[in-house]
Design a protein around this motif. Sequence first.
Motif, short mmCIF file in Angstrom:
data_model
loop_
_atom_site.label_atom_id
_atom_site.label_comp_id
_atom_site.label_asym_id
_atom_site.label_seq_id
_atom_site.Cartn_x
_atom_site.Cartn_y
_atom_site.Cartn_z
N PHE A 1 0.84 -1.20 0.00
CA PHE A 1 0.00 0.00 0.00
C PHE A 1 0.87 1.25 0.00
N SER A 2 1.91 1.23 0.81
CA SER A 2 2.81 2.39 0.89
C SER A 2 3.49 2.64 -0.45
N TYR A 3 3.94 1.57 -1.10
CA TYR A 3 4.54 1.72 -2.43
C TYR A 3 3.51 2.30 -3.40
N VAL B 1 12.89 0.64 -2.82
CA VAL B 1 12.63 -0.79 -3.02
C VAL B 1 13.11 -1.57 -1.80
N HIS B 2 14.30 -1.23 -1.32
CA HIS B 2 14.87 -1.94 -0.17
C HIS B 2 13.99 -1.79 1.07
N VAL B 3 13.56 -0.57 1.38
CA VAL B 3 12.77 -0.38 2.60
C VAL B 3 11.38 -1.01 2.47
N ASN B 4 10.86 -1.12 1.24
CA ASN B 4 9.56 -1.75 1.05
C ASN B 4 9.61 -3.27 1.19
N THR B 5 10.80 -3.84 1.23
CA THR B 5 10.90 -5.30 1.40
C THR B 5 11.20 -5.69 2.85
N ASP C 1 9.98 3.08 7.37
CA ASP C 1 10.39 3.92 6.25
C ASP C 1 9.42 3.82 5.06
N GLY C 2 8.82 2.64 4.84
CA GLY C 2 7.85 2.49 3.76
C GLY C 2 6.66 3.42 3.92
N PRO C 3 5.96 3.36 5.06
CA PRO C 3 4.87 4.32 5.27
C PRO C 3 5.34 5.78 5.31
N LEU C 4 6.53 6.03 5.84
CA LEU C 4 7.04 7.41 5.88
C LEU C 4 7.23 7.95 4.46
N VAL C 5 7.78 7.16 3.57
CA VAL C 5 7.96 7.59 2.18
C VAL C 5 6.60 7.84 1.53
N ALA C 6 5.65 6.99 1.81
CA ALA C 6 4.33 7.13 1.19
C ALA C 6 3.61 8.39 1.62
N PHE C 7 3.75 8.74 2.89
CA PHE C 7 3.00 9.87 3.39
C PHE C 7 3.81 11.14 3.42
#
Length: 162
Positions: free
Chosen positions: A110-112, A147-151, A156-162
Amino acid sequence: MPWRCAINRFFKAVPWKILLLLFVLGIFLRVPVFFDHHDEGDEIIYSFLVAQLEQGNGYTLQDTDLIEYGILDKQTYGRKLFFHPPGGVGLFWLFESIFGSNGFPMAQMFSYSLFFWSMVAAAYLLGIAPMGIVLAGLLSAFNPIIVHVNTHYWLDGPLVAF
């Protein structure tokens, strides 16, 4: 209705087939989040925090095995209010409530998705040419750090998304 005209212009101006292909290829790069072992320090902490929320114990690691057996420093991690911002863990908890054991990976997907399509929309709204919009999609899908943080089960994944 002016918003309908704006949506029509958006769909006509953007090369959707290329963007959709980039988006799907980006998903394939993140599929390991469903299969990798998630036993890195932060991943364990976030899993325990989600479990604490599910059990109604609040956003804390107090009274968990991580603190009781000295795996984590009691001074740093054993406080009533945990020091990481709760937004990402709240997202993980929500997705785990919906998707069960696939909650963490689905939250990262979802974050990606939110990150990718937000970058594409931002490029469009800034008036960037169609090839620039494709470039924004390309960089969003294949940025090695993201890509790395989303795996991983990282904030960091949600932080990048928002």
